[in-house]
Design an enzyme around this catalytic site. Structure first.
Site, PDB file in Angstrom:
ATOM      1  N   GLU A  44     -19.848  21.645 -15.191  1.00 53.62           N
ATOM      2  CA  GLU A  44     -20.216  20.307 -15.657  1.00 53.62           C
ATOM      3  C   GLU A  44     -19.278  19.243 -15.101  1.00 53.62           C
ATOM      4  OE1 GLU A  44     -22.171  21.686 -19.934  1.00 53.62           O
ATOM      5  OE2 GLU A  44     -20.174  20.767 -19.894  1.00 53.62           O
ATOM      6  N   LYS A 101     -19.318  29.012 -29.256  1.00 54.58           N
ATOM      7  CA  LYS A 101     -19.633  28.360 -27.980  1.00 54.58           C
ATOM      8  C   LYS A 101     -18.813  28.902 -26.809  1.00 54.58           C
ATOM      9  CE  LYS A 101     -21.970  25.302 -27.312  1.00 54.58           C
ATOM     10  NZ  LYS A 101     -21.673  23.873 -27.491  1.00 54.58           N
ATOM     11  N   LYS A 140      -8.258   3.342   2.515  1.00 54.05           N
ATOM     12  CA  LYS A 140      -7.534   4.592   2.317  1.00 54.05           C
ATOM     13  C   LYS A 140      -7.667   5.171   0.920  1.00 54.05           C
ATOM     14  CE  LYS A 140      -4.504   3.131   5.913  1.00 54.05           C
ATOM     15  NZ  LYS A 140      -5.238   1.854   5.958  1.00 54.05           N
ATOM     16  N   THR A 171     -40.385  26.073  -8.951  1.00 50.74           N
ATOM     17  CA  THR A 171     -40.656  24.723  -8.472  1.00 50.74           C
ATOM     18  C   THR A 171     -40.960  23.898  -9.717  1.00 50.74           C
ATOM     19  OG1 THR A 171     -43.044  25.074  -8.181  1.00 50.74           O
ATOM     20  CG2 THR A 171     -41.624  25.569  -6.286  1.00 50.74           C
ATOM     21  N   SER A 184       0.821  -1.222   0.000  1.00 54.45           N
ATOM     22  CA  SER A 184       0.000   0.000   0.000  1.00 54.45           C
ATOM     23  C   SER A 184       0.849   1.264   0.000  1.00 54.45           C
ATOM     24  CB  SER A 184      -0.924   0.014   1.227  1.00 54.45           C
ATOM     25  OG  SER A 184      -0.165   0.003   2.429  1.00 54.45           O
ATOM     26  N   ASN A 205      -1.899  -2.527  13.636  1.00 56.16           N
ATOM     27  CA  ASN A 205      -3.340  -2.257  13.641  1.00 56.16           C
ATOM     28  C   ASN A 205      -3.665  -0.933  14.318  1.00 56.16           C
ATOM     29  OD1 ASN A 205      -3.469  -4.744  12.452  1.00 56.16           O
ATOM     30  ND2 ASN A 205      -4.613  -5.760  14.087  1.00 56.16           N
ATOM     31  N   ASN A 247     -18.666  27.260 -23.115  1.00 56.71           N
ATOM     32  CA  ASN A 247     -19.219  26.127 -22.366  1.00 56.71           C
ATOM     33  C   ASN A 247     -18.894  26.209 -20.872  1.00 56.71           C
ATOM     34  OD1 ASN A 247     -20.160  24.976 -24.774  1.00 56.71           O
ATOM     35  ND2 ASN A 247     -18.211  23.938 -25.124  1.00 56.71           N
TER      36      ASN A 247
END
Length: 461
Positions: free
Chosen positions: A289, A282, A324, A154, A22, A109, A284
């Site tokens: 997004e 354009k 993790k 709404t 790890s 641990n 954007n």
């Protein structure tokens, strides 16, 4: 040789080494691991478990390793699996057998559990700071737009008049709760697992209160089995991050809609927009997004850890190594999204006239028209039906309530009088809603004050 290799007769297969390791992702916890080890070594010395001069030698060695890591002079080894074994190995290489005494009365641990808690604690504080930066921008936007009337929606249908300031305060209150959720998470994880050992503490006279205090925790955890076998603090953190990202995603969706030609309520700064490779016209809203899309990553991290933990018996299981990467990815995603969203919001231009024009259509003052009749003594349900007929009449004639003649009003009810036009004026409709939490300028000023106080308390508290 691996630190745990004594019981084994064969070398670990290279594939298993890679699979088991790890260090590629938990290396980021080097500071927490060294800090935890320093507290542990100091306690061992004070308790007479190791000699004081040995504890001092270990602490000096750990501090030197930390300095070298931060100077980019340490290379971690895959052979040593994780950040914890890497640092212990480097320590032993540097100071000899004394380094081997560091792990007395400690298991990986409880070592992992305390490192992970300290890391998440640090990142929660960083994320809270980023949310407070966003709150300051929301306050500024609201103060500048107290009288910027816009339609409230709404079902994505124009509903009632509100202001841009009121909308900003809606999100400010969502983000305020995100901060308090993270603070709650901090409060619940304010217990130190160090000293829990593998699962059943130790036969050595360790002082868990001493190490908890040294590491900035209010107390040790109450049960050693629980200390090493649960990750609910990480799950709670991921849940809070998921809710935070949901709020950012909703806000992003609004901005995407608002900057479309169909709305044109706002315009994004060029620095926070992109163009098209084929369509030269354009502009954007890619930042909004992409942020909306990245929300799914954080949700995925929460589901990943919930799934990892759902079937694990006590105490530690290797499955928990999977805790993790998902938490780190969520942290990286949130800490990437918040600053760019804050800057995008801070620089967007508010198109007040377009908002006002949109508010003039859609009959968003219809409820105010009904309330006008009620205030003159008519039951609300009767007023509701009368205004409904007026709206239907306007739609057929291509008019709005504001453009109807008084004769048209009186044709459906004699209660209408000249003052109906003042009642239907959008600023009247907005500023008449002075109820706590409403869109009237005075009400929104109170809301702004609450958010500003909330931010200042946490900045200086």
């Amino acid at each position: 040789m691996k630190l745990w290799a004594g019981r084994f007769q064969k070398e670990t297969d290279a594939l298993v080494n890679d699979f088991n390791s790890s260090i590629s992702f938990d290396a980021r916890m080097y500071r927490e691991d060294i800090t935890g080890s320093i507290a542990h070594a100091a306690m061992l010395g004070r308790q007479g478990i190791i000699k004081e001069h040995e504890a001092e030698k270990i602490i000096d060695g750990l501090k030197a390793i930390l300095a070298d890591i931060e100077a980019g002079q340490v290379e971690f080894s895959l052979e040593n699996e994780d950040i914890h074994m890497n640092i212990e190995t480097i320590l032993t290489q540097r100071i000899g057998d004394t380094g081997k005494r560091l792990h007395t009365a400690r298991s990986r641990n409880d070592q992992v559990a305390v490192d992970f808690r300290m890391y998440v604690r640090k990142e929660i504080q960083a994320i809270i700071g980023l949310i407070l930066d966003l709150e300051k921008v929301l306050v500024r936007k609201a103060e500048a737009n107290l009288d910027t009337v816009m339609p409230g929606y709404t079902h994505l249908q124009r509903a009632q008049p509100t202001t841009f300031a009121h909308a900003m305060m809606a999100y400010a209150n969502m983000f305020k709760r995100d901060v308090t959720r993270l603070e709650d998470c901090l409060a619940r994880m304010d217990e130190c697992p160090l000293g829990a050992g593998a699962l059943a503490t130790s036969t050595y006279p360790v002082d868990r209160f001493q190490t908890a205090q040294a590491l900035g925790f209010s107390k040790p955890t109450d049960n050693s089995l629980d200390s090493v076998s649960d990750r609910d603090f990480a799950l709670e953190f991921l849940s809070a991050c998921s809710i935070l990202m949901m709020h950012l995603s909703r806000f992003s969706e609004e901005i995407i809609l608002w900057c479309s030609w169909e709305f044109k309520f706002v315009e994004l700064d060029d620095a926070y927009s992109t163009g098209s490779s084929i369509m030269p016209q354009k502009k954007n809203p890619d930042v909004a997004e992409l942020l909306r899309g990245k929300t799914g990553r954080v949700y995925g991290s929460l589901i990943t850890l919930l799934t990892v933990m759902k079937g694990l018996p006590l105490a530690y299981n290797k499955d928990m190594q999977e805790d993790k990467e998902c938490v780190f990815d969520a942290i990286d995603t949130v800490e990437l999204c918040l600053p760019v969203f804050t800057a995008m919001l801070d620089t967007l231009a508010v198109r007040k006239e377009n908002m006002r024009r949109a508010a003039a259509g859609g009959f968003i003052n219809a409820t105010d028209c009904a309330d006008y009749l009620v205030k003159k003594g008519m039951p609300f349900r009767e007023a509701y039906l009368i205004v409904g007929r007026l709206v239907s009449q306007c739609i057929r004639a291509g008019e709005t309530l504001d453009t109807l003649s008084l004769k048209d009003f009186k044709a459906v009810s004699k209660v209408f009088d000249e003052d109906v036009y003042q009642a239907l004026e959008l600023r009247t409709c907005v500023n008449g809603r002075k109820v706590c939490g409403g869109p009237a300028a005075d009400s929104v000023r109170v809301q702004i004050g609450h958010i500003r106080e909330f931010v200042e308390t946490r900045r200086h508290g």
